[in-house]
Design a protein around this motif. Structure first.
Motif, PDB file in Angstrom:
ATOM      1  N   PRO A  52       0.871  -1.200   0.193  1.00 39.59           N
ATOM      2  CA  PRO A  52       0.096  -0.018  -0.052  1.00 39.59           C
ATOM      3  C   PRO A  52       0.874   1.282   0.101  1.00 39.59           C
ATOM      4  CG  PRO A  52       0.129  -0.890   2.280  1.00 39.59           C
ATOM      5  CD  PRO A  52       0.864  -1.878   1.265  1.00 39.59           C
ATOM      6  N   VAL A  53       0.243   2.353  -0.851  1.00 34.57           N
ATOM      7  CA  VAL A  53       0.882   3.729  -0.609  1.00 34.57           C
ATOM      8  C   VAL A  53       0.233   4.283   0.458  1.00 34.57           C
ATOM      9  CG1 VAL A  53      -0.463   4.570  -2.602  1.00 34.57           C
ATOM     10  CG2 VAL A  53       1.520   5.377  -2.048  1.00 34.57           C
ATOM     11  N   LEU A  54      -0.976   4.056   0.878  1.00 38.45           N
ATOM     12  CA  LEU A  54      -1.935   4.666   1.588  1.00 38.45           C
ATOM     13  C   LEU A  54      -2.659   3.923   2.425  1.00 38.45           C
ATOM     14  CD1 LEU A  54      -2.883   7.530   3.102  1.00 38.45           C
ATOM     15  CD2 LEU A  54      -4.569   7.534   1.234  1.00 38.45           C
ATOM     16  N   VAL A  55      -2.705   3.867   3.722  1.00 39.81           N
ATOM     17  CA  VAL A  55      -3.794   3.210   4.589  1.00 39.81           C
ATOM     18  C   VAL A  55      -4.505   4.150   5.543  1.00 39.81           C
ATOM     19  CG1 VAL A  55      -4.504   1.312   6.101  1.00 39.81           C
ATOM     20  CG2 VAL A  55      -2.365   1.034   4.414  1.00 39.81           C
ATOM     21  N   GLU A  56      -5.498   4.297   5.406  1.00 34.97           N
ATOM     22  CA  GLU A  56      -6.296   5.423   6.187  1.00 34.97           C
ATOM     23  C   GLU A  56      -7.478   4.788   7.057  1.00 34.97           C
ATOM     24  OE1 GLU A  56      -8.053   9.965   5.909  1.00 34.97           O
ATOM     25  OE2 GLU A  56      -6.489   9.084   4.312  1.00 34.97           O
ATOM     26  N   ALA A  57      -7.441   5.033   8.383  1.00 29.37           N
ATOM     27  CA  ALA A  57      -8.473   4.422   9.403  1.00 29.37           C
ATOM     28  C   ALA A  57      -9.683   5.432   9.229  1.00 29.37           C
ATOM     29  CB  ALA A  57      -8.234   4.075  10.712  1.00 29.37           C
ATOM     30  N   ILE A  58     -10.872   5.085   8.571  1.00 32.00           N
ATOM     31  CA  ILE A  58     -12.126   6.081   8.652  1.00 32.00           C
ATOM     32  C   ILE A  58     -13.431   5.276   9.081  1.00 32.00           C
ATOM     33  CG2 ILE A  58     -13.372   7.584   7.418  1.00 32.00           C
ATOM     34  CD1 ILE A  58     -10.964   7.778   5.599  1.00 32.00           C
ATOM     35  N   GLY A  59     -13.900   5.730  10.078  1.00 29.39           N
ATOM     36  CA  GLY A  59     -15.291   5.065  10.650  1.00 29.39           C
ATOM     37  C   GLY A  59     -15.115   3.588  10.856  1.00 29.39           C
TER      38      GLY A  59
END
Length: 92
Positions: A52-59
């Motif tokens: 991954p280039v980006l992992v973002e925790a949302i909701g």
């Protein structure tokens, strides 16, 4: 690249898609046909990150983009919402 996920989309992922807390949600480039707009944005909820280039925790979910798909979202903001037809994606 940034993500903006509405509360309504989070509810749809939870209630209609049956996602579990902490589950990964892949955002990727998908081929949709020839011409000027041959690619679109897709969502896959049965994939785990590999590079991954980006992992973002949302909701409560882990939204991610693989390096191989970074090009389609570079310098954009992806809005994920939900309406009576389901999940709606909008790239700005």
């Amino acid at each position: 690249m940034t993500f903006l996920i509405s509360e309504q989309a989070i509810r749809t992922f939870n209630h209609e898609w049956g996602l579990k807390d902490g589950q990964y949600v892949r955002i990727y480039a998908k081929y949709v046909g020839g011409g000027n707009e041959a690619f679109s944005i897709g969502i896959n909820v049965s994939a785990d990150p590999m590079d991954p280039v980006l992992v973002e925790a949302i909701g409560g979910y882990q939204f991610f983009v693989e390096k191989s798909d970074e090009w389609i979202l570079k310098d954009t903001r992806l809005k994920i919402d939900s309406n009576e037809d389901g999940i709606v994606l909008n790239v700005e």
